[in-house]
Design a protein around this motif. Sequence first.
Motif, PDB file in Angstrom:
ATOM      1  N   ASP A   6       0.853  -1.182   0.000  1.00  0.00           N
ATOM      2  CA  ASP A   6       0.000   0.000   0.000  1.00  0.00           C
ATOM      3  C   ASP A   6       0.890   1.234   0.000  1.00  0.00           C
ATOM      4  OD1 ASP A   6      -2.702  -0.912   0.057  1.00  0.00           O
ATOM      5  OD2 ASP A   6      -2.390  -1.588   2.103  1.00  0.00           O
ATOM      6  N   ARG A   7       1.054   1.848  -1.171  1.00  0.00           N
ATOM      7  CA  ARG A   7       1.844   3.071  -1.274  1.00  0.00           C
ATOM      8  C   ARG A   7       0.998   4.126  -1.949  1.00  0.00           C
ATOM      9  NH1 ARG A   7       7.565   2.843  -3.536  1.00  0.00           N
ATOM     10  NH2 ARG A   7       7.788   4.670  -2.233  1.00  0.00           N
TER      11      ARG A   7
ATOM     12  N   GLU B 259       1.817  10.164  -2.201  1.00  0.00           N
ATOM     13  CA  GLU B 259       2.748  10.916  -1.356  1.00  0.00           C
ATOM     14  C   GLU B 259       3.947  10.073  -0.893  1.00  0.00           C
ATOM     15  OE1 GLU B 259      -1.376  12.714  -0.824  1.00  0.00           O
ATOM     16  OE2 GLU B 259      -0.545  10.705  -0.966  1.00  0.00           O
ATOM     17  N   ASP B 260       3.812   8.754  -0.911  1.00  0.00           N
ATOM     18  CA  ASP B 260       4.870   7.859  -0.425  1.00  0.00           C
ATOM     19  C   ASP B 260       5.951   7.582  -1.464  1.00  0.00           C
ATOM     20  OD1 ASP B 260       3.357   7.566   1.901  1.00  0.00           O
ATOM     21  OD2 ASP B 260       2.319   5.803   1.119  1.00  0.00           O
ATOM     22  N   ILE B 261       5.695   7.932  -2.707  1.00  0.00           N
ATOM     23  CA  ILE B 261       6.602   7.605  -3.806  1.00  0.00           C
ATOM     24  C   ILE B 261       7.477   8.817  -4.109  1.00  0.00           C
ATOM     25  CG2 ILE B 261       6.710   6.903  -6.228  1.00  0.00           C
ATOM     26  CD1 ILE B 261       3.932   5.524  -5.676  1.00  0.00           C
ATOM     27  N   GLU B 262       8.787   8.595  -4.200  1.00  0.00           N
ATOM     28  CA  GLU B 262       9.745   9.692  -4.382  1.00  0.00           C
ATOM     29  C   GLU B 262      10.413   9.635  -5.750  1.00  0.00           C
ATOM     30  OE1 GLU B 262      10.187  12.130  -2.201  1.00  0.00           O
ATOM     31  OE2 GLU B 262       8.757  11.217  -0.809  1.00  0.00           O
TER      32      GLU B 262
ATOM     33  N   GLU C 110      13.555   7.156  -6.951  1.00  0.00           N
ATOM     34  CA  GLU C 110      13.498   5.751  -6.512  1.00  0.00           C
ATOM     35  C   GLU C 110      13.758   4.857  -7.714  1.00  0.00           C
ATOM     36  OE1 GLU C 110       9.868   4.449  -4.669  1.00  0.00           O
ATOM     37  OE2 GLU C 110       9.783   6.214  -3.390  1.00  0.00           O
TER      38      GLU C 110
ATOM     39  N   ASN D  15       0.775  -2.808  -6.040  1.00  0.00           N
ATOM     40  CA  ASN D  15       0.388  -1.689  -5.186  1.00  0.00           C
ATOM     41  C   ASN D  15      -1.133  -1.537  -5.247  1.00  0.00           C
ATOM     42  OD1 ASN D  15       0.040   0.644  -3.760  1.00  0.00           O
ATOM     43  ND2 ASN D  15       1.369   1.906  -5.028  1.00  0.00           N
TER      44      ASN D  15
ATOM     45  N   ARG E 242      -2.878   0.728  -4.325  1.00  0.00           N
ATOM     46  CA  ARG E 242      -3.254   2.130  -4.514  1.00  0.00           C
ATOM     47  C   ARG E 242      -2.987   2.644  -5.917  1.00  0.00           C
ATOM     48  NH1 ARG E 242      -6.296   2.884  -0.081  1.00  0.00           N
ATOM     49  NH2 ARG E 242      -5.253   2.011   1.725  1.00  0.00           N
TER      50      ARG E 242
ATOM     51  N   ARG F  23      -4.118   9.316  -3.878  1.00  0.00           N
ATOM     52  CA  ARG F  23      -3.505  10.223  -2.922  1.00  0.00           C
ATOM     53  C   ARG F  23      -4.019   9.901  -1.513  1.00  0.00           C
ATOM     54  NH1 ARG F  23      -1.270  14.770  -5.588  1.00  0.00           N
ATOM     55  NH2 ARG F  23      -0.997  15.687  -3.540  1.00  0.00           N
ATOM     56  N   ARG F  24      -3.210  10.102  -0.510  1.00  0.00           N
ATOM     57  CA  ARG F  24      -3.637   9.933   0.870  1.00  0.00           C
ATOM     58  C   ARG F  24      -4.670  11.003   1.216  1.00  0.00           C
ATOM     59  NH1 ARG F  24       1.015   9.398   2.903  1.00  0.00           N
ATOM     60  NH2 ARG F  24       0.972   7.182   3.310  1.00  0.00           N
TER      61      ARG F  24
END
Length: 151
Positions: free
Chosen positions: A4-5, A8-11, A14, A76, A78, A145-146
Amino acid sequence: MFIDRFFEDIEIGESRTSFGRTITETDIVIHAGQTGDFYPHHMDAEWCRTQPQGQRIAHGTLSFAIAAGLGAGDINNRAMTYGYERLRFPKPLFIGDTVHAVFTITEKKPHPRRSGYGLITEHTELKNQRDETVLSCDHIHFVERREPLEQ
């Protein structure tokens, strides 16, 4: 494996690298049967010996399918595929080549119409055993998105 990403968690920056996979004659024959593409560059070994490459070349669409499969390890919850852009085949892929894929996050942006989602671009390169790029494309992911953006 399920992960679960959120967006906002992905940069950006990476990166991940897949395991290797060797291309076989069976890969090419099955792909030709599935697609109906029996073009001699893929299927006629004798004719190919008379051409500049000197041997059969894997279908570009086979290269693309293999790259996509090498990237499909973690799921994922999400995200989903939104599409692909800038697909290129800078070098040929041959029977006996062993490939791996490198995936790098290169862009993040809000979705233009859906405030609860963003778009992530993951640059994909399929590389042979000599580290030559045989496929390059951008895989666009539609990612939840969160916190939705305010409209």
